[in-house]
Design a protein around this motif. Structure first.
Motif, mmCIF file in Angstrom:
data_model
loop_
_atom_site.group_PDB
_atom_site.id
_atom_site.type_symbol
_atom_site.label_atom_id
_atom_site.label_comp_id
_atom_site.label_asym_id
_atom_site.label_seq_id
_atom_site.Cartn_x
_atom_site.Cartn_y
_atom_site.Cartn_z
ATOM 1 N N LEU A 102 3.093 0.634 -13.738
ATOM 2 C CA LEU A 102 2.378 1.656 -14.516
ATOM 3 C C LEU A 102 2.192 2.934 -13.700
ATOM 4 O O LEU A 102 2.224 4.040 -14.244
ATOM 5 C CB LEU A 102 1.027 1.107 -14.971
ATOM 6 C CG LEU A 102 1.115 -0.011 -16.022
ATOM 7 C CD1 LEU A 102 -0.272 -0.554 -16.350
ATOM 8 C CD2 LEU A 102 1.783 0.504 -17.299
ATOM 9 N N THR A 103 1.990 2.785 -12.385
ATOM 10 C CA THR A 103 1.927 3.975 -11.538
ATOM 11 C C THR A 103 3.262 4.713 -11.567
ATOM 12 O O THR A 103 3.307 5.948 -11.591
ATOM 13 C CB THR A 103 1.575 3.573 -10.094
ATOM 14 O OG1 THR A 103 0.307 2.910 -10.084
ATOM 15 C CG2 THR A 103 1.502 4.803 -9.195
ATOM 16 N N PHE A 104 4.361 3.962 -11.575
ATOM 17 C CA PHE A 104 5.687 4.569 -11.681
ATOM 18 C C PHE A 104 5.824 5.331 -12.999
ATOM 19 O O PHE A 104 6.361 6.450 -13.033
ATOM 20 C CB PHE A 104 6.753 3.484 -11.578
ATOM 21 C CG PHE A 104 8.164 4.000 -11.714
ATOM 22 C CD1 PHE A 104 8.838 4.520 -10.620
ATOM 23 C CD2 PHE A 104 8.809 3.961 -12.945
ATOM 24 C CE1 PHE A 104 10.137 4.999 -10.744
ATOM 25 C CE2 PHE A 104 10.101 4.440 -13.081
ATOM 26 C CZ PHE A 104 10.775 4.958 -11.983
ATOM 27 N N LEU A 105 5.341 4.753 -14.097
ATOM 28 C CA LEU A 105 5.431 5.436 -15.392
ATOM 29 C C LEU A 105 4.581 6.706 -15.409
ATOM 30 O O LEU A 105 4.979 7.724 -15.984
ATOM 31 C CB LEU A 105 4.996 4.487 -16.511
ATOM 32 C CG LEU A 105 5.939 3.297 -16.766
ATOM 33 C CD1 LEU A 105 5.367 2.395 -17.848
ATOM 34 C CD2 LEU A 105 7.331 3.798 -17.162
ATOM 35 N N LEU A 130 8.612 8.523 -6.523
ATOM 36 C CA LEU A 130 10.011 8.236 -6.786
ATOM 37 C C LEU A 130 10.510 8.784 -8.122
ATOM 38 O O LEU A 130 11.668 9.223 -8.209
ATOM 39 C CB LEU A 130 10.254 6.723 -6.709
ATOM 40 C CG LEU A 130 11.703 6.259 -6.859
ATOM 41 C CD1 LEU A 130 12.576 6.861 -5.767
ATOM 42 C CD2 LEU A 130 11.786 4.732 -6.836
ATOM 43 N N PRO A 131 9.699 8.771 -9.195
ATOM 44 C CA PRO A 131 10.196 9.350 -10.448
ATOM 45 C C PRO A 131 10.668 10.796 -10.316
ATOM 46 O O PRO A 131 11.564 11.219 -11.051
ATOM 47 C CB PRO A 131 8.983 9.251 -11.387
ATOM 48 C CG PRO A 131 8.230 8.080 -10.875
ATOM 49 C CD PRO A 131 8.377 8.142 -9.381
ATOM 50 N N VAL A 173 0.837 -1.207 0.000
ATOM 51 C CA VAL A 173 0.000 0.000 0.000
ATOM 52 C C VAL A 173 0.869 1.253 0.000
ATOM 53 O O VAL A 173 0.650 2.198 -0.767
ATOM 54 C CB VAL A 173 -0.958 -0.001 1.211
ATOM 55 C CG1 VAL A 173 -1.723 1.324 1.288
ATOM 56 C CG2 VAL A 173 -1.948 -1.154 1.097
ATOM 57 N N THR A 174 1.857 1.281 0.868
ATOM 58 C CA THR A 174 2.718 2.469 0.933
ATOM 59 C C THR A 174 3.601 2.585 -0.298
ATOM 60 O O THR A 174 4.028 3.686 -0.660
ATOM 61 C CB THR A 174 3.595 2.439 2.197
ATOM 62 O OG1 THR A 174 4.330 1.204 2.230
ATOM 63 C CG2 THR A 174 2.743 2.542 3.446
ATOM 64 N N LEU A 175 3.876 1.464 -0.978
ATOM 65 C CA LEU A 175 4.668 1.541 -2.210
ATOM 66 C C LEU A 175 3.926 2.254 -3.329
ATOM 67 O O LEU A 175 4.561 2.737 -4.283
ATOM 68 C CB LEU A 175 5.059 0.133 -2.670
ATOM 69 C CG LEU A 175 6.274 -0.500 -1.978
ATOM 70 C CD1 LEU A 175 6.502 -1.910 -2.482
ATOM 71 C CD2 LEU A 175 7.517 0.355 -2.200
ATOM 72 N N MET A 176 2.609 2.358 -3.260
ATOM 73 C CA MET A 176 1.869 3.147 -4.245
ATOM 74 C C MET A 176 2.323 4.601 -4.217
ATOM 75 O O MET A 176 2.540 5.219 -5.260
ATOM 76 C CB MET A 176 0.364 3.073 -3.962
ATOM 77 C CG MET A 176 -0.327 1.883 -4.577
ATOM 78 S SD MET A 176 -0.376 1.943 -6.394
ATOM 79 C CE MET A 176 -1.515 3.300 -6.643
ATOM 80 N N GLN A 177 2.485 5.153 -3.017
ATOM 81 C CA GLN A 177 2.959 6.528 -2.911
ATOM 82 C C GLN A 177 4.399 6.629 -3.407
ATOM 83 O O GLN A 177 4.780 7.583 -4.071
ATOM 84 C CB GLN A 177 2.859 7.017 -1.470
ATOM 85 C CG GLN A 177 3.237 8.488 -1.316
ATOM 86 C CD GLN A 177 2.943 9.013 0.078
ATOM 87 O OE1 GLN A 177 2.237 8.386 0.847
ATOM 88 N NE2 GLN A 177 3.481 10.174 0.391
ATOM 89 N N THR A 178 5.207 5.622 -3.093
ATOM 90 C CA THR A 178 6.587 5.623 -3.565
ATOM 91 C C THR A 178 6.633 5.550 -5.090
ATOM 92 O O THR A 178 7.408 6.266 -5.735
ATOM 93 C CB THR A 178 7.358 4.433 -2.969
ATOM 94 O OG1 THR A 178 7.337 4.546 -1.550
ATOM 95 C CG2 THR A 178 8.798 4.411 -3.460
ATOM 96 N N ALA A 179 5.812 4.700 -5.680
ATOM 97 C CA ALA A 179 5.815 4.539 -7.134
ATOM 98 C C ALA A 179 5.433 5.826 -7.846
ATOM 99 O O ALA A 179 5.949 6.133 -8.925
ATOM 100 C CB ALA A 179 4.857 3.410 -7.536
ATOM 101 N N SER A 180 4.533 6.605 -7.251
ATOM 102 C CA SER A 180 4.121 7.856 -7.882
ATOM 103 C C SER A 180 5.086 8.999 -7.605
ATOM 104 O O SER A 180 5.177 9.941 -8.403
ATOM 105 C CB SER A 180 2.711 8.241 -7.400
ATOM 106 O OG SER A 180 2.698 8.415 -5.996
#
Length: 524
Positions: free
Chosen positions: A87-90, A34-35, A25-32
């Motif tokens: 895809l969230t990271f992209l 971190l870029p 769950v917290t990795l969602m914020q990281t994925a958005s």
């Protein structure tokens, strides 16, 4: 509308991962976020080098394509947690590309004195979306599935693209970096920020506020599901409460700033956030938590609009996107790095303990305002000042020739020596911000009233940029204050010297490569 789509997608994505543990769950914020850590500085260079409207359009269409792929996978039940995070990271990469350019166009849309209100209006925009998007997203996820929130977000990118196509940048807002290379432009942005104490202080205050504040966004889904027993709709309503508080707070923000000032607003915002985090850690009544989240919205918008306006007001146009990229790097990077840490702490020590630790960090942030306040920006004028005369050289150097040693000789009466050297400290920062690699001020041992300022610039193009693009009205005022102390009737004497190894010798314009025999060895 696009922000509403983004918040709907955030709720849909986070809720799909709630059953997979706190870490995901917290990795969602990281994925958005971190870029931004990875791409903020290159994105700032791109926004300063290229037309910012074109950069924004390219980012919108790229995010449209990625969000479309996310929608298709969701509707075909092919969306795995890993694919969702990738895809969230992209999408975050598109946001990273867009961020500096989006921030940098604000001074092209409103006058400098309105930047604070413009930043608050942008925050109102975001928080109106936060008030509507999460609640709407939670309802849609509960009723029809996550695919539909992804579809809405995909369509929303078309709205921003349409507005950007209709907007025309002012002619005076053309890119100012010329043929400056990527690495040189990155170095110029880093050099400017490092030698701008006001900008550095904004970054410090951001760094002290964001990690503790990130705990609310990272752990709120877990608080909703584990502590309060809410579903996706209830989580959306909690986020909506933050948004409603922020929108209501925007109307009170001008009064708050008049009463508390910028530093008081930051301290009060941190204190309020600390109290809200304590409520999340200890209260199990959903309606009480929702009420507590209302002032969290006010605190968030107060702190972020204050910091955003502070950094906008201090950056000149030629380096604005790069300076804002550094700010976004600290802001988004702080969230990206803090989110998984809070997830790990929640798994290790428990959700309540992690929220209390975050609240303690916010208390420290509030207390530190007294020790490290924002510097006063009233005397700063970042508008371009082309006040240096054209160098009177007997030949025209090529832009790549250099390094260039600039020397300025001053005559200063004995009773002004101490004050002159003190004022020249501000001139030194100006020289370094605008291109100087080294700087020094020397007093002649044979003539104590003779002071020699020297600074080295990497190329003639860099020095011409100092002359015509990079100096600001504030830089001019700093120089004038130092020159007020010169001996009556004297003017500074400026010389430009070129490295002989660069081939810039004046006599016949002879380059080192033209030397032969023993002379060639000696020149080496």
């Amino acid at each position: 509308m696009s922000n509403i789509g983004s918040w709907m997608q955030t709720v849909g994505g986070q809720w799909l991962l709630v059953g997979d543990g706190a870490a995901l769950v917290t990795l969602m914020q990281t994925a958005s976020s971190l870029p931004v850590v990875l791409l903020a500085l290159p994105s700032g260079v791109i926004a300063d080098r290229l037309d910012r409207r074109s950069v924004l359009l390219a980012a919108q269409f790229a995010m449209l394509a990625v969000s479309g792929a996310l929608t298709v996978l969701a509707f075909t039940d092919a969306l795995t947690p890993t694919t969702l995070l990738v895809l969230t990271f992209l999408l975050g990469c598109g946001t990273a590309l867009m961020g500096p350019a989006w921030q940098a166009i604000q001074p092209e849309l409103v006058e400098r004195r309105q930047l604070g209100q413009a930043a608050a209006l942008g925050a109102v925009n975001m928080n109106l979306a936060r008030a509507v998007g999460p609640a709407l997203g939670g309802a849609v996820v509960a009723a029809a599935g996550a695919g539909w929130v992804f579809a809405f977000n995909t369509a929303s990118y078309l709205g921003i693209a349409a507005v950007l196509m209709m907007w025309r940048r002012p002619r005076t807002a053309a890119p100012a970096t010329g043929n400056e290379g990527l690495l040189a432009a990155l170095h110029a942005g880093r050099r400017y920020v490092w030698n701008a104490p006001g900008v550095r202080r904004v970054l410090l205050r951001t760094l002290l506020f964001i990690p503790g504040g990130a705990a609310l966004w990272a752990l709120l889904p877990l608080t909703a599901s584990r502590s309060l027993g809410l579903g996706s709709g209830g989580y959306g309503l909690l986020l909506a409460a933050v948004g409603v508080g922020a929108v209501a707070g925007a109307f009170a923000l001008p009064w708050v700033r008049r009463v508390l000032g910028a530093n008081g607003t930051l301290a009060a915002g941190a204190l309020v956030f600390a109290g809200v985090l304590a409520v999340l850690a200890t209260v199990r009544a959903p309606w009480l938590v929702a009420v507590a989240l209302l002032p969290a919205g006010l605190a968030w918008i107060g702190a972020l609009s204050t910091l955003n306006a502070a950094v906008q007001a201090r950056l000149p146009g030629w380096v604005r996107a790069r300076g804002l990229a550094v700010y976004l790097l600290v802001f988004q990077g702080g969230q990206a790095l803090a989110a998984p840490v809070w997830g790990a702490v929640a798994e290790w020590l428990g959700l309540s303990v992690s929220l209390l630790i975050a609240g303690a960090m916010m208390l420290l942030s509030a207390v530190s305002v007294r020790r490290w306040p924002l510097h006063d920006a009233e005397g700063i004028n970042p508008s371009t000042s082309d006040h240096w005369p054209t160098p009177p050289l007997v030949f025209e150097p090529g832009e790549a020739e250099g390094p260039v040693l600039v020397s300025v000789v001053y005559r200063v009466p004995a009773d002004h020596h101490a004050e002159f050297t003190d004022r020249m400290r501000h001139v030194a920062r100006s020289r370094r911000r605008t291109g100087a690699l080294t700087w020094g001020l020397y007093q002649d041992g044979n003539d104590p009233e003779r002071f020699v300022e020297t600074y080295l610039v990497s190329s003639w193009a860099e020095h011409l940029a100092q002359h015509h693009v990079r100096l600001t009205a504030t830089d001019r005022r700093r120089e004038e204050r130092a020159r007020e102390l010169l001996a009556p009737g004297t003017l500074p004497e400026v010389t430009h010297a070129f490295d002989t190894a660069s081939g810039s010798l004046v006599s016949g314009r002879v380059g080192v490569g033209a030397l032969e025999g023993d002379d060639a060895e000696t020149s080496g």
